[in-house]
Design a protein around this motif. Structure first.
Motif, mmCIF file in Angstrom:
data_model
loop_
_atom_site.group_PDB
_atom_site.id
_atom_site.type_symbol
_atom_site.label_atom_id
_atom_site.label_comp_id
_atom_site.label_asym_id
_atom_site.label_seq_id
_atom_site.Cartn_x
_atom_site.Cartn_y
_atom_site.Cartn_z
ATOM 1 N N UNK A 180 0.828 -1.202 0.000
ATOM 2 C CA UNK A 180 0.000 0.000 0.000
ATOM 3 C C UNK A 180 0.862 1.252 0.000
ATOM 4 N N UNK A 181 1.998 1.209 0.686
ATOM 5 C CA UNK A 181 2.876 2.378 0.757
ATOM 6 C C UNK A 181 3.702 2.534 -0.516
ATOM 7 N N UNK A 186 5.290 24.401 -1.236
ATOM 8 C CA UNK A 186 6.680 24.637 -1.654
ATOM 9 C C UNK A 186 7.627 23.813 -0.780
ATOM 10 N N UNK A 187 7.394 23.799 0.530
ATOM 11 C CA UNK A 187 8.249 23.029 1.441
ATOM 12 C C UNK A 187 8.203 21.536 1.123
ATOM 13 N N UNK A 188 7.012 21.018 0.882
ATOM 14 C CA UNK A 188 6.886 19.601 0.530
ATOM 15 C C UNK A 188 7.519 19.356 -0.835
ATOM 16 N N UNK A 189 7.319 20.280 -1.769
ATOM 17 C CA UNK A 189 7.945 20.148 -3.092
ATOM 18 C C UNK A 189 9.456 20.084 -3.003
ATOM 19 N N UNK A 190 10.029 20.912 -2.142
ATOM 20 C CA UNK A 190 11.482 20.867 -1.928
ATOM 21 C C UNK A 190 11.912 19.522 -1.348
ATOM 22 N N UNK A 191 11.129 19.012 -0.411
ATOM 23 C CA UNK A 191 11.458 17.716 0.198
ATOM 24 C C UNK A 191 11.362 16.597 -0.837
ATOM 25 N N UNK A 192 10.382 16.667 -1.719
ATOM 26 C CA UNK A 192 10.257 15.671 -2.795
ATOM 27 C C UNK A 192 11.482 15.750 -3.707
ATOM 28 N N UNK A 203 3.501 11.557 -9.526
ATOM 29 C CA UNK A 203 4.640 10.648 -9.683
ATOM 30 C C UNK A 203 4.994 9.876 -8.418
ATOM 31 N N UNK A 204 4.379 10.213 -7.291
ATOM 32 C CA UNK A 204 4.804 9.652 -6.011
ATOM 33 C C UNK A 204 3.964 8.479 -5.549
ATOM 34 N N UNK A 205 4.624 7.604 -4.811
ATOM 35 C CA UNK A 205 3.904 6.582 -4.062
ATOM 36 C C UNK A 205 3.454 7.189 -2.742
ATOM 37 N N UNK A 206 2.575 6.480 -2.069
ATOM 38 C CA UNK A 206 2.115 6.936 -0.765
ATOM 39 C C UNK A 206 3.294 7.088 0.202
ATOM 40 N N UNK A 207 4.183 6.103 0.204
ATOM 41 C CA UNK A 207 5.335 6.141 1.103
ATOM 42 C C UNK A 207 6.261 7.309 0.801
ATOM 43 N N UNK A 208 6.499 7.576 -0.482
ATOM 44 C CA UNK A 208 7.357 8.700 -0.862
ATOM 45 C C UNK A 208 6.728 10.024 -0.432
ATOM 46 N N UNK A 209 5.424 10.154 -0.627
ATOM 47 C CA UNK A 209 4.747 11.381 -0.207
ATOM 48 C C UNK A 209 4.821 11.536 1.313
ATOM 49 N N UNK A 210 4.582 10.451 2.030
ATOM 50 C CA UNK A 210 4.621 10.499 3.495
ATOM 51 C C UNK A 210 5.990 10.927 4.000
ATOM 52 N N UNK A 211 7.053 10.369 3.398
ATOM 53 C CA UNK A 211 8.409 10.739 3.800
ATOM 54 C C UNK A 211 8.687 12.213 3.501
ATOM 55 N N UNK A 212 8.250 12.697 2.344
ATOM 56 C CA UNK A 212 8.464 14.107 1.996
ATOM 57 C C UNK A 212 7.701 15.017 2.950
ATOM 58 N N UNK A 213 6.478 14.652 3.275
ATOM 59 C CA UNK A 213 5.672 15.442 4.208
ATOM 60 C C UNK A 213 6.338 15.481 5.578
ATOM 61 N N UNK A 214 6.785 14.323 6.055
ATOM 62 C CA UNK A 214 7.468 14.263 7.355
ATOM 63 C C UNK A 214 8.732 15.120 7.355
ATOM 64 N N UNK A 215 9.488 15.073 6.255
ATOM 65 C CA UNK A 215 10.721 15.857 6.166
ATOM 66 C C UNK A 215 10.395 17.350 6.172
ATOM 67 N N UNK A 216 9.383 17.768 5.428
ATOM 68 C CA UNK A 216 9.004 19.185 5.385
ATOM 69 C C UNK A 216 8.550 19.670 6.760
#
Length: 146
Positions: free
Chosen positions: A4-5, A45-51, A110-123
């Motif tokens: 799922x992630x 923008x912050x999440x975009x930078x993290x992605x 372009x992102x998986x759920x896991x990739x988005x979650x990691x980017x959100x957490x990083x931001x």
């Protein structure tokens, strides 16, 4: 859980991310945005930078820097009198906000759920650690994507 992630975000999940951004940009363009709506654009923008730093979708960092600078100038003008008062936008700022919606939408597709979650957490972590950084919890978004 691992599968799922690893799957791409569904259309409904992408809408949960993009609709608030689209609404915020529309309010900014109309000159009626609240500080919360402005912060939603800044958060994108912050999440975009993290992605970008994750390496999943690359080549957009320069665009995000330009968009961030425009948003910071919008924020300065909005707070010039002390309390938030949404400013009129310059033509270039309107174009950059439209670009934000387009680029962030491309990233999200372009992102998986896991990739988005990691980017959100990083931001979120970067914002919390920044001088003057403030995180506003977006419970509806987190609940829909969790």
């Amino acid at each position: 859980m691992a599968k799922a992630r690893a799957t791409r975000l569904t259309a409904a999940e992408r809408d949960q991310v993009m609709n608030p951004l689209r609404d915020a940009v529309a309010a900014l363009r109309r000159g009626v945005a609240t500080e919360l709506e402005w912060s939603q654009a800044v958060s994108a923008v912050n999440v975009g930078d993290a992605i970008e730093t994750q390496g999943v979708v690359r080549g957009l960092a320069g665009h995000f820097r330009s968009i961030d600078l425009a948003l910071q100038e919008i924020g300065k003008r909005a707070r010039a009198a002390g309390a938030w008062s949404p400013p009129a936008l310059y033509y270039e700022e309107r174009d950059l906000l439209d670009l934000l919606v387009d680029l962030h939408g491309h990233q999200i597709r372009c992102l998986s759920f896991g990739e988005y979650s990691r980017a959100l957490d990083k931001a979120v972590a970067q914002t919390r650690n920044a001088a003057g950084g403030r995180v506003i919890e977006a419970a509806p978004l987190q609940g829909a994507l969790a």
